[in-house]
Design an enzyme around this catalytic site. Structure first.
Site, PDB file in Angstrom:
ATOM      1  CB  CYS A   1      -0.963   0.006   1.181  1.00 32.52           C
ATOM      2  SG  CYS A   1      -0.163   0.210   2.775  1.00 32.52           S
TER       3      CYS A   1
ATOM      4  CG  ASP B   1      -2.930  10.122 -44.072  1.00 31.06           C
ATOM      5  OD1 ASP B   1      -3.136  11.112 -44.782  1.00 31.06           O
ATOM      6  OD2 ASP B   1      -2.164   9.196 -44.380  1.00 31.06           O
TER       7      ASP B   1
END
Length: 752
Positions: free
Chosen positions: A26, A450
């Site tokens: 933790c 594109d």
């Protein structure tokens, strides 16, 4: 400068080292390790990986033993991160440098000595071996016996009382068998004022024993040990999903040596060697087919579900599976620089970077645990002092609150989700270069595409032949003979239709910007555009109408002229990808507006856009025009993505919030520079990425809500005196298990 980017590539450290901290689970525990490491001169950054229980230290040439010694001063066991065992793939790729300029690594010479000569310090990163278990893990037989003793202590307490000799003896036995190591580590943590889960469990067990609740103390420690074991096995699944990428390439390759074939370690095979791969075998290295033909399953690289036919001249990728024919290929990249190796490096680096939500959770947890500890102390002391309440009752409630306080579930909630999402994307041939991009993908509103090579195949083909004199076969044969002498894309498209013996061409010349000409059978022939037709004085109203009709369809039209007589018209077009129509429709369903940006002429661009279903078309754009278009689309704060080939569209890709490179397999530049690299040419993966991003975002907040919700409920129960210590353990570890399992669901995510 890219939108919403803060990183400065020139400030990145020379190397990074991964250290295993088996007891770290933790933020409070990580803070202690980080504090000690940051005291070392040359350390720039420390990043936690709670899933693998490790830290990545970014530094300037600090020796690994010095880093280990510094981290160990936090009170945790620290050891070097371990390389995958031989047989799990790719040799040195897990110790690549994180250099100041990422592009430099892509272009550096691959020779080890050469790297050092140029100052490229190699990373000391070592990955945790598969099957590694958490240091707190207790052998199963101890858990079973400890659990039986804890249950027996509960029964003895019911019969003779909580503090009876039999209950105490049975409880002590359970604590020693199932929780002695946890208790010892908790004492070490408390001496260093480290409020980790071991410390909280030690306080809870000690407090329960002092209060005479021996059976409950035993049950708490046994339940905690069992929950730890289950959580570790769950996290192992996430680790295995990541390490599965590394197991794709075989360790050995069958290399041609003179007239024989020898099996040698793949890591030692040089570029240019000839390698053989038989049916059913995995390809060991990237290369180009030189003999044979077969179908190859390359789902591991590109995510394609259907095997791809390979023949001489086609590329092969390490980690793919040869299906039904023997192939020989020339190696094009060493094992540590194959496409698969680059994918793995990118995924590893992406997992090391923290997404915005993860940074928020880590910061929150840093203040949350001390605050709850202070509340627990107040809960134990203030009611008895202020109201004369029973000390034992309120101390017990404070102990329950302390056990609930550990933010393990909250801290695990984000990395498990992000890592699962990144891994799920990589399995589908979508290489995401960090949690930031995966998390931000759900915000995309506009996607600029594109045309050439993205929506179309990027390979012009001959679509129409119109004979004005003679037959189509006759005029095509003449056009092919002329075209075969030119390397212009239009000429190549026509020449590709040729078959058989070509007519002799003399006095051939290319006419810049117009076409080609030459003599065949003592006749002058010209093949070219409208301008060349006018120069040849071959124009007519009928010819003009035919050319206009073809160009209106988005095709490039050229005319074959004999003398000054037009004898044939040829139309060439870049074909739309079969998947493009569906891809555009999927984007619209997700609420993303597609925009076409192309340097092609207006007629062609509009024709292609109409075929695929795009309404917003911007044509005849230079690279700087595309960049300006991205700026304009994002001017009002809209999140914009750009899809291109990763090279020609580099300015626009860099300017967009997220840059997508199409068909990145085997393309160094695209994999190194794109935020998201689509490994094959399927534009439908754009929608799949956005969908996965949204799913990841949803799971992230589900996990955060679960983790905090469980805490809030049990904190309230603890204060009200309705929760017991064993309930607190279930709440804490149960919350951790819930977020782990919920995050792992992303590994199986399929687009809705």
């Amino acid at each position: 400068m890219r939108f919403m980017r803060e990183e400065n590539p020139t400030s990145l450290p020379a190397a990074s080292t991964v250290l295993q901290v088996p007891d770290m689970c933790c933020a409070a525990e990580f803070n202690l390790v980080e504090k000690e490491l940051r005291r070392v001169d040359g350390v720039h950054d420390v990043t936690p990986d709670f899933i693998r229980r490790s830290v990545r230290v970014a530094h300037q040439a600090v020796p690994e033993p010095e880093l280990i010694a510094a981290a160990a001063r936090s009170g945790f066991e620290v050891r070097p991160g371990r390389m995958p065992p031989q047989g799990k793939g790719l040799g040195s790729i897990a110790i690549r440098t994180v250099n100041a300029a990422p592009a430099a690594a892509a272009h550096a010479d691959h020779d080890h000595d050469h790297d050092h000569a140029h100052g490229h310090d190699h990373d000391h990163e070592h990955e945790e071996a598969p099957g590694h278990t958490h240091a707190n893990s207790t052998p199963s037989w101890k858990l079973i016996v400890g659990g039986v003793l804890a249950l027996a202590a509960e029964l003895a307490a019911l019969a003779y009382g909580d503090s009876s000799a039999s209950a105490v003896a049975l409880a002590l036995g359970a604590i020693v068998l199932a929780g002695l190591e946890t208790y010892r580590k908790g004492l070490v943590a408390l001496r260093r004022f480290n409020l980790n889960i071991n410390a909280l469990m030690t306080v809870a067990v000690t407090g329960a024993a002092i209060l005479g609740q021996w059976p409950e103390a035993a049950m708490v420690i046994v339940l905690f040990a069992i929950a730890e074991m289950i959580e570790e096995k769950s996290l192992d699944r996430a680790r295995r999903a990541i390490e599965g990428l590394m197991a794709m390439a075989p360790d050995m390759a069958t290399v041609q040596q003179g007239t024989t074939w020898q099996a040698v370690p793949a890591a030692t095979v040089p570029v240019g060697a000839v390698v053989r791969v038989r049916p059913g075998e995995r390809v060991a290295l990237d290369g180009t087919v030189t003999a044979g033909s077969s179908a190859v399953d390359q789902a591991a690289i590109t995510g394609e579900s259907v095997p791809v036919d390979k023949q001489v001249g086609d590329p092969l990728f390490a980690g793919t599976i040869n299906q039904n024919g023997e192939l020989q290929y020339t190696v094009s990249a060493r094992a540590d620089d194959s496409t698969l190796a680059r994918i793995i490096r990118a995924v590893q680096e992406a997992q090391a970077s923290r997404a915005p939500t993860q940074r928020f959770v880590d910061t929150f947890a840093r203040y949350y645990t001390p605050a709850v500890f202070a509340v627990a102390v107040a809960l134990a002391v203030l009611p008895p002092l202020l109201t004369g309440a029973d000390w034992l009752t309120w101390v017990y409630r404070a102990l329950v609150l302390l056990v609930i306080a550990c933010p393990c579930a909250l801290v695990l909630s984000t990395p498990i989700s992000v890592v699962s999402g990144l891994t799920a994307a990589a399995r589908r041939g979508i290489l995401v270069k960090g949690g930031l991009h995966l998390e931000q993908g759900h915000r995309l509103k506009v996607l600029a595409l594109d045309k050439t090579g993205t929506l179309t195949q990027g390979r012009p083909v001959l679509t129409d032949v119109q004979a004005l004199q003679g037959s189509e076969d006759e005029v095509l044969a003449l056009a092919v003979a002329l075209s075969s002498r030119s390397d212009h894309p239009v000429s190549r498209a026509i020449a590709a239709r040729g078959a058989g013996t070509l007519q002799e061409v003399s006095d051939f010349q290319a006419l810049q910007g117009r076409g080609v000409e030459g003599r065949m059978a003592n006749e002058r022939y010209r093949l070219g555009n409208h301008r060349l037709v006018e120069e040849s004085q071959a124009c007519s109203p009928d010819l003009e109408a035919r050319l206009d009709a073809l160009e209106a369809q988005g095709k490039t039209a050229v005319v074959l002229v004999r003398g000054n007589l037009p004898i044939g018209i040829f139309a060439i077009a870049d074909q739309v990808r079969p998947e493009s129509v569906e891809a555009v429709a999927q984007l619209k369903q997700l609420g993303v507006r597609p925009v076409m940006l192309t340097g092609d002429n207006r007629h062609t661009a509009e024709a292609i856009a109409q075929q695929v279903g795009i309404e917003d078309v911007r044509s005849e754009l230079m690279p700087q025009d595309k960049l300006q278009a991205i700026e304009a689309l994002a001017a009002d704060g809209t999140v914009v993505g750009m899809v291109g080939d990763g090279i020609n569209d580099a300015p626009a890709l860099a300017k967009a919030h997220i840059g997508f490179a199409m068909g990145a397999a085997g393309t160094d530049t695209a994999i190194e520079t794109a935020d998201v690299a689509l490994m094959d040419d399927d534009p439908r993966k754009l929608a799949e990425f956005i969908d996965l991003s949204r799913a990841t975002r949803a799971v992230l907040w589900q996990n955060i809500t679960l983790a905090l919700g469980i805490k809030v409920v049990f904190l309230a129960l603890a204060v009200a005196g309705q929760a017991t210590l064993w309930m607190a353990v279930f709440a804490d570890m149960g919350g951790s298990l819930l977020v782990v399992f919920n995050g792992l669901r992303l590994l199986r995510h399929r687009r809705r």
